[in-house]
Design an enzyme around this catalytic site. Structure first.
Site, PDB file in Angstrom:
ATOM      1  CE  LYS A   1       4.783   6.821 -16.920  1.00  0.00           C
ATOM      2  NZ  LYS A   1       5.198   5.764 -17.324  1.00  0.00           N
TER       3      LYS A   1
ATOM      4  NE  ARG B   1       2.775  -1.757 -16.957  1.00  0.00           N
ATOM      5  CZ  ARG B   1       3.155  -0.526 -16.681  1.00  0.00           C
ATOM      6  NH1 ARG B   1       3.357  -0.200 -15.503  1.00  0.00           N
ATOM      7  NH2 ARG B   1       4.064  -0.121 -17.734  1.00  0.00           N
TER       8      ARG B   1
ATOM      9  CG  HIS C   1       7.536  -0.956 -19.410  1.00  0.00           C
ATOM     10  ND1 HIS C   1       8.634   0.128 -19.439  1.00  0.00           N
ATOM     11  CD2 HIS C   1       7.292  -0.662 -18.067  1.00  0.00           C
ATOM     12  CE1 HIS C   1       8.439   1.058 -18.658  1.00  0.00           C
ATOM     13  NE2 HIS C   1       7.722   0.378 -17.698  1.00  0.00           N
TER      14      HIS C   1
ATOM     15  NE  ARG D   1       9.106   2.962 -23.340  1.00  0.00           N
ATOM     16  CZ  ARG D   1       9.340   1.633 -23.590  1.00  0.00           C
ATOM     17  NH1 ARG D   1       9.729   1.130 -24.598  1.00  0.00           N
ATOM     18  NH2 ARG D   1       9.212   0.819 -22.439  1.00  0.00           N
TER      19      ARG D   1
ATOM     20  CE1 TYR E   1     -10.370  17.173  12.382  1.00  0.00           C
ATOM     21  CE2 TYR E   1      -8.940  17.152  10.226  1.00  0.00           C
ATOM     22  CZ  TYR E   1      -9.917  17.299  10.977  1.00  0.00           C
ATOM     23  OH  TYR E   1     -10.777  18.306  10.083  1.00  0.00           O
TER      24      TYR E   1
ATOM     25  CB  CYS F   1      -5.866  18.472   7.935  1.00  0.00           C
ATOM     26  SG  CYS F   1      -5.385  18.599   9.537  1.00  0.00           S
ATOM     27  CG  MET F   2      -8.900  17.691   2.000  1.00  0.00           C
ATOM     28  SD  MET F   2     -10.591  17.785   1.848  1.00  0.00           S
ATOM     29  CE  MET F   2     -11.231  16.350   2.785  1.00  0.00           C
ATOM     30  CG  ASP F   3      -8.229  21.873   2.864  1.00  0.00           C
ATOM     31  OD1 ASP F   3      -8.250  21.059   1.702  1.00  0.00           O
ATOM     32  OD2 ASP F   3      -9.179  21.784   3.677  1.00  0.00           O
TER      33      ASP F   3
HETATM   34  C1  PLP Z   1       6.441   5.473 -17.472  1.00  0.00           C
HETATM   35  C2  PLP Z   1       7.105   4.867 -18.535  1.00  0.00           C
HETATM   36  C3  PLP Z   1       8.123   4.870 -18.980  1.00  0.00           C
HETATM   37  C4  PLP Z   1       9.433   5.607 -18.224  1.00  0.00           C
HETATM   38  O1  PLP Z   1       9.655   5.141 -16.977  1.00  0.00           O
HETATM   39  P1  PLP Z   1      10.743   5.524 -16.005  1.00  0.00           P
HETATM   40  O2  PLP Z   1      10.954   4.633 -14.813  1.00  0.00           O
HETATM   41  O3  PLP Z   1      10.212   6.894 -15.155  1.00  0.00           O
HETATM   42  O4  PLP Z   1      11.832   5.995 -16.695  1.00  0.00           O
HETATM   43  C5  PLP Z   1       8.857   4.367 -20.283  1.00  0.00           C
HETATM   44  N1  PLP Z   1       8.022   3.500 -20.629  1.00  0.00           N
HETATM   45  C6  PLP Z   1       6.657   3.266 -20.304  1.00  0.00           C
HETATM   46  C7  PLP Z   1       5.971   2.239 -21.243  1.00  0.00           C
HETATM   47  C8  PLP Z   1       6.149   3.648 -19.097  1.00  0.00           C
HETATM   48  O5  PLP Z   1       4.803   3.570 -18.693  1.00  0.00           O
END
Ligand code: PLP
Length: 371
Positions: A35, A133, A165, A223, A266, A313-315
């Site tokens: 992701k 969540r 999770h 995961r 700045y 700064c921004m850039d």
């Molecule tokens: C981001 C995410 C992971 C991976 O998490 P890490 O802490 O980066 O290993 C696994 N499962 C879900 C649902 C996530 O959102």
């Protein structure tokens, strides 16, 4: 380097880290979390390295991210786990993207897309085992299972996975870890009783921290995310032998000699205390160098660490070289593996009171990823 700055991504390091995690996962399958543009490392090249390293599946938050993988020709199983009502689910099913459902409403949307396309949707049912969540809370889990069984009987969905999770797997021995394991086991038992947990159904719970620190959480699949990119999920326990994949470098845009008492950037938060050489670095908060790094974070320039002088700064931002030499076009390193004495993403995270996930994912789209 043809651009003012670039993020160099070591795909070999990603492959190495994934192989290391696979070893640590003790036989469980790996679903690499790619992701957010593979945590800023570049979705497609990173995803391919993750698969080459030994992951058999990929996971994204959004359907759009999963479709981008398909458009790039990635054929491995992909799960999109954060659905919002009204997403292009028909396109997802036609592209063979698996979908996660945490509610009966989302499950019904998936089923409608399956009927419209004639495809059977591969679904992972998410239980909230205590993360608070996503996922169906224990009170809603039996209802979600019952609906899934009806839709499976109709032939519009297949239950591919049952998952949850962790909230606290990066805090060693946190009591919530054990509690979530128990709640997930209970959810799995209910799924079994409902007929939703056949031997082909994949159970998954562990993120990077749990892979490395909670062996009981491995189940059928894990995961990993941050650890694949070489950053420790539990910095207090060390680096686990992981190799950071990203090095962020910039070319010095301008060098100038200024007198004592010169205000810099700045707000003049930095004032030179002697005649000195300033270097202008063409990266700013639009590129993910947090404004909060003002006067705090360090970069490697001319073989030594230099603190950011004054406001980011921004850039752009400025460094103070003292009497050391610096030329326009010289490379400075913001962070990397640390081999040349440059700061690591972990140091940036510690300095800024955040986690490495945020340091790498924030690197903006103006910074090309180079492999
Ligand atoms: C981001 C995410 C992971 C991976 O998490 P890490 O802490 O980066 O290993 C696994 N499962 C879900 C649902 C996530 O959102």
């Amino acid at each position: 380097m043809a651009t003012p700055a670039e993020a160099r991504v070591d795909l070999g390091a990603i492959r190495y880290n994934v192989a290391l995690l696979k070893e640590r996962a003790g036989g469980a399958e790996l679903m690499g979390a790619v992701k957010a543009d593979a945590y800023g490392h570049g979705l497609v090249p990173a995803a391919k390295a993750v698969l080459e390293g030994g992951a058999s599946r990929l996971g994204t938050a959004f359907v759009r991210e999963a479709l981008a993988l398909r458009e790039a020709g990635v054929t491995a199983p992909v799960l999109a786990w954060l659905l919002t009502p009204g997403e292009p689910l028909e396109r997802a099913l036609l592209a063979d993207v698996e979908l996660s459902a945490s509610s009966v409403g989302l499950l019904d949307e998936i089923a409608a897309a399956a009927r419209a396309t004639g495809r059977t949707a591969g679904v992972h049912l998410e239980a909230d085992s205590g993360m608070g969540r996503g996922g169906a809370p224990p009170t809603a889990w039996p209802g979600l299972l019952a609906r899934a069984m009806e839709l499976r009987a109709e032939g519009v969905i297949e239950v591919v996975g049952l998952w949850s999770h962790f909230a606290c797997s990066d805090i060693p021995r946190h009591p919530a870890i054990e509690q979530q394991l128990e709640t997930f086991e209970t959810a799995l038992k209910l799924a079994e009783q409902a007929g939703a947990a056949g031997s082909h159904v994949i159970r998954h719970l562990a993120n990077s921290a749990a892979i490395l620190d909670v062996p009981a959480a491995r189940f059928d699949l894990v995961r990993p995310g941050i650890a694949m990119y070489g950053l420790s999920p539990i910095p207090e326990l060390g680096d686990f032998g992981l190799r950071p994949a990203m090095t962020l470098v910039a070319k010095v845009a301008l060098v100038k000699r200024v007198p004592e008492g010169s205000g810099v950037s700045y707000g003049h938060l930095y004032v030179t205390d002697h005649e000195t050489t300033l270097g202008l670095i063409p990266l700013g908060y639009a590129d993910g160098i947090l404004r909060h790094a003002t006067g705090r974070a360090e970069v490697l320039a001319g073989g030594r660490r230099r603190k950011i002088a004054g406001r980011v700064c921004m850039d752009q931002f400025v460094i103070d070289m003292g009497d050391d030499p610096l030329s326009p076009g010289d490379e400075v390193v913001l962070f990397g593996p640390g081999d040349q004495g440059e700061p690591t993403a972990q140091e940036w995270a510690d300095t800024l009171g955040t986690i490495t996930h945020e340091i790498v994912t924030r690197i903006g789209s103006r910074v090309p990823r180079v492999y």
